[in-house]
Design a protein around this motif. Sequence first.
Motif, mmCIF file in Angstrom:
data_model
loop_
_atom_site.group_PDB
_atom_site.id
_atom_site.type_symbol
_atom_site.label_atom_id
_atom_site.label_comp_id
_atom_site.label_asym_id
_atom_site.label_seq_id
_atom_site.Cartn_x
_atom_site.Cartn_y
_atom_site.Cartn_z
ATOM 1 N N THR A 96 0.837 -1.208 0.000
ATOM 2 C CA THR A 96 0.000 0.000 0.000
ATOM 3 C C THR A 96 0.871 1.257 0.000
ATOM 4 O OG1 THR A 96 -1.668 -1.214 1.199
ATOM 5 C CG2 THR A 96 -1.878 1.182 1.226
ATOM 6 N N ILE A 97 1.864 1.271 0.866
ATOM 7 C CA ILE A 97 2.816 2.392 0.899
ATOM 8 C C ILE A 97 4.150 1.942 0.298
ATOM 9 C CG2 ILE A 97 4.240 3.795 2.461
ATOM 10 C CD1 ILE A 97 1.742 3.922 4.295
ATOM 11 N N GLY A 98 4.516 0.751 0.624
ATOM 12 C CA GLY A 98 5.776 0.216 0.128
ATOM 13 C C GLY A 98 5.769 -1.291 0.276
ATOM 14 N N SER A 99 6.847 -1.899 -0.113
ATOM 15 C CA SER A 99 6.950 -3.341 0.108
ATOM 16 C C SER A 99 8.328 -3.622 0.685
ATOM 17 C CB SER A 99 6.713 -4.106 -1.187
ATOM 18 O OG SER A 99 7.589 -3.607 -2.157
ATOM 19 N N GLY A 100 8.419 -4.723 1.375
ATOM 20 C CA GLY A 100 9.718 -5.062 1.968
ATOM 21 C C GLY A 100 9.874 -4.511 3.366
ATOM 22 N N GLY A 101 9.116 -3.463 3.687
ATOM 23 C CA GLY A 101 9.150 -2.925 5.041
ATOM 24 C C GLY A 101 10.393 -2.099 5.327
ATOM 25 N N CYS A 102 10.475 -1.599 6.543
ATOM 26 C CA CYS A 102 11.646 -0.834 6.965
ATOM 27 C C CYS A 102 12.830 -1.801 6.994
ATOM 28 C CB CYS A 102 11.416 -0.226 8.338
ATOM 29 S SG CYS A 102 9.882 0.713 8.416
ATOM 30 N N THR A 103 13.995 -1.293 6.637
ATOM 31 C CA THR A 103 15.130 -2.208 6.401
ATOM 32 C C THR A 103 15.576 -2.957 7.654
ATOM 33 O OG1 THR A 103 16.665 -0.389 6.741
ATOM 34 C CG2 THR A 103 16.039 -0.851 4.464
ATOM 35 N N TYR A 104 15.244 -2.438 8.829
ATOM 36 C CA TYR A 104 15.705 -3.061 10.089
ATOM 37 C C TYR A 104 14.651 -3.971 10.702
ATOM 38 C CZ TYR A 104 12.636 0.608 11.698
ATOM 39 O OH TYR A 104 11.525 1.407 11.846
ATOM 40 N N CYS A 105 13.479 -4.060 10.070
ATOM 41 C CA CYS A 105 12.303 -4.608 10.763
ATOM 42 C C CYS A 105 12.211 -6.136 10.733
ATOM 43 C CB CYS A 105 11.043 -4.021 10.134
ATOM 44 S SG CYS A 105 9.535 -4.751 10.778
ATOM 45 N N ASP A 106 12.072 -6.679 11.907
ATOM 46 C CA ASP A 106 11.606 -8.055 12.062
ATOM 47 C C ASP A 106 10.816 -8.063 13.365
ATOM 48 O OD1 ASP A 106 11.062 -10.660 12.604
ATOM 49 O OD2 ASP A 106 13.097 -11.397 12.377
ATOM 50 N N ASN A 107 9.489 -7.950 13.247
ATOM 51 C CA ASN A 107 8.656 -7.838 14.454
ATOM 52 C C ASN A 107 8.831 -9.002 15.415
ATOM 53 O OD1 ASN A 107 6.069 -5.750 14.884
ATOM 54 N ND2 ASN A 107 7.209 -5.535 12.988
ATOM 55 N N ASN A 108 9.203 -10.166 14.890
ATOM 56 C CA ASN A 108 9.359 -11.330 15.776
ATOM 57 C C ASN A 108 10.419 -11.101 16.847
ATOM 58 O OD1 ASN A 108 7.453 -12.872 14.473
ATOM 59 N ND2 ASN A 108 8.938 -13.458 12.895
ATOM 60 N N ALA A 109 11.393 -10.221 16.522
ATOM 61 C CA ALA A 109 12.487 -9.994 17.463
ATOM 62 C C ALA A 109 12.014 -9.236 18.704
ATOM 63 C CB ALA A 109 13.611 -9.222 16.774
ATOM 64 N N PHE A 110 10.838 -8.611 18.631
ATOM 65 C CA PHE A 110 10.383 -7.784 19.751
ATOM 66 C C PHE A 110 9.072 -8.251 20.359
ATOM 67 C CE2 PHE A 110 13.189 -5.268 17.140
ATOM 68 C CZ PHE A 110 14.090 -4.835 18.087
ATOM 69 N N ASN A 111 8.486 -9.289 19.778
ATOM 70 C CA ASN A 111 7.169 -9.732 20.233
ATOM 71 C C ASN A 111 7.310 -10.790 21.330
ATOM 72 O OD1 ASN A 111 4.701 -8.830 19.502
ATOM 73 N ND2 ASN A 111 4.308 -10.417 17.980
ATOM 74 N N PRO A 112 6.705 -10.609 22.499
ATOM 75 C CA PRO A 112 6.778 -11.668 23.499
ATOM 76 C C PRO A 112 6.158 -12.965 22.985
ATOM 77 C CG PRO A 112 5.858 -9.655 24.438
ATOM 78 C CD PRO A 112 5.944 -9.446 22.960
ATOM 79 N N SER A 113 6.623 -14.099 23.539
ATOM 80 C CA SER A 113 6.223 -15.388 22.980
ATOM 81 C C SER A 113 4.732 -15.678 23.145
ATOM 82 C CB SER A 113 7.039 -16.496 23.630
ATOM 83 O OG SER A 113 6.926 -16.377 25.036
ATOM 84 N N TYR A 114 4.064 -15.056 24.151
ATOM 85 C CA TYR A 114 2.637 -15.338 24.326
ATOM 86 C C TYR A 114 1.770 -14.613 23.300
ATOM 87 C CZ TYR A 114 2.795 -10.953 27.059
ATOM 88 O OH TYR A 114 3.001 -9.667 27.454
ATOM 89 N N CYS A 115 2.392 -13.717 22.495
ATOM 90 C CA CYS A 115 1.612 -12.953 21.515
ATOM 91 C C CYS A 115 1.543 -13.684 20.184
ATOM 92 C CB CYS A 115 2.284 -11.609 21.246
ATOM 93 S SG CYS A 115 2.189 -10.518 22.601
ATOM 94 N N LEU A 116 0.396 -14.229 19.895
ATOM 95 C CA LEU A 116 0.208 -14.869 18.597
ATOM 96 C C LEU A 116 -1.149 -14.450 18.080
ATOM 97 C CD1 LEU A 116 1.397 -18.535 19.285
ATOM 98 C CD2 LEU A 116 2.535 -16.829 17.868
ATOM 99 N N PRO A 117 -1.197 -13.957 16.833
ATOM 100 C CA PRO A 117 -2.474 -13.451 16.335
ATOM 101 C C PRO A 117 -3.565 -14.510 16.250
ATOM 102 C CG PRO A 117 -0.794 -13.412 14.614
ATOM 103 C CD PRO A 117 -0.101 -13.762 15.876
ATOM 104 N N ALA A 118 -3.164 -15.787 16.276
ATOM 105 C CA ALA A 118 -4.186 -16.840 16.238
ATOM 106 C C ALA A 118 -4.996 -16.857 17.534
ATOM 107 C CB ALA A 118 -3.521 -18.190 16.019
ATOM 108 N N LYS A 119 -4.446 -16.295 18.593
ATOM 109 C CA LYS A 119 -5.174 -16.263 19.870
ATOM 110 C C LYS A 119 -5.989 -14.975 19.938
ATOM 111 C CE LYS A 119 -1.278 -18.388 22.288
ATOM 112 N NZ LYS A 119 -0.212 -18.106 23.251
ATOM 113 N N SER A 120 -7.120 -15.035 20.619
ATOM 114 C CA SER A 120 -7.944 -13.824 20.741
ATOM 115 C C SER A 120 -7.223 -12.807 21.616
ATOM 116 C CB SER A 120 -9.286 -14.182 21.370
ATOM 117 O OG SER A 120 -9.083 -14.511 22.742
#
Length: 324
Positions: free
Chosen positions: A51-75
Amino acid sequence: MTTNNPDKGVFPWGHDRRFNAYSNYFRKIYGARVQKVSIDAGFTCPNRDGTIGSGGCTYCDNNAFNPSYCLPAKSVTQQITEGVEFHQWRYSEAVSYLAYFQAYSNTYASLDKLKKLYEEALSFPGVVGLIIGTRPDCIDEEKLEYIKELSERYYIAVEYGIESCYNKTLIRINRGHTVEEAVMTVKRTAELGINTGAHFILGLPGETREEMLDQVSFISDLPLTTVKFHQLQIIKGTAMEKEFRDNPGDFQLFSWEEYLEFFVRFLERLNPEIVVERFTGEAPPRFLTGTGWGKKRTDQIVNLIEKRLEELDTWQGRLFESKK
Ligand code: SF4
């Protein structure tokens, strides 16, 4: 004009820590510890989906900052339940919670969808508010008006990733928005009476240490409630990792010792009215390219910075020059 000397060890923010600390700010509001509980509600990002760009910000990997209990499959409810259990185990005194919509761009959906997700979080017992992380170009007047209404009943903060005050850097890291867009959105959010946060990365490629330090006056002029800083960490598999391998000379990465001295100088110049939530970031070592700070943990760095402020008898805003 500089901030006045503290009176009997109490600084302008009302306590004796040498910076306007986030944890104390919430203690003042709620009289007790308030704990953030992270949520990954399954949002995506307009800088990744084309929509704005593709590939994302060059430093980005959200997994590196997301706590393990956070999974979008869970409500949302399930994630808060697990987050509260996790924090109750670590900090027995936490009594209130802020639901932190953290992963990707948490205003990137229809207003109806946002209402459903935010209100599910706010209905959880003990949740007193929301922190909504997003991009400055990913929110509109209708969403802001709704968030403003929520703000009248709960603690709500919108936290914008701005990352740098230099357009040359934003282009280089493929942010997909400009500094001017960020300033406009921050001002509009604050104007509506919504707590406004911002996130910056110190050490981005192409910036000199002086340029990094000079950002402090730009940040101090923004109508921010809170601010977060991270030192640049290079995450495995990102476009930035490749850039770093190809052109290491373009990066002025901080050792933790250098960061400590730099950040003290930075804090001395920062507007004392802005609450500082974070000095550093800490991605798990398995994500890092070997440019990390080894076993130095975030809380150790905070302690060392506070100790250094004391040794130098200095504090946040001591050298702040107000333009008002
Ligand atoms: S850092 Fe944020 S804005 Fe950038 S690609 Fe990642 S999720 Fe999107």
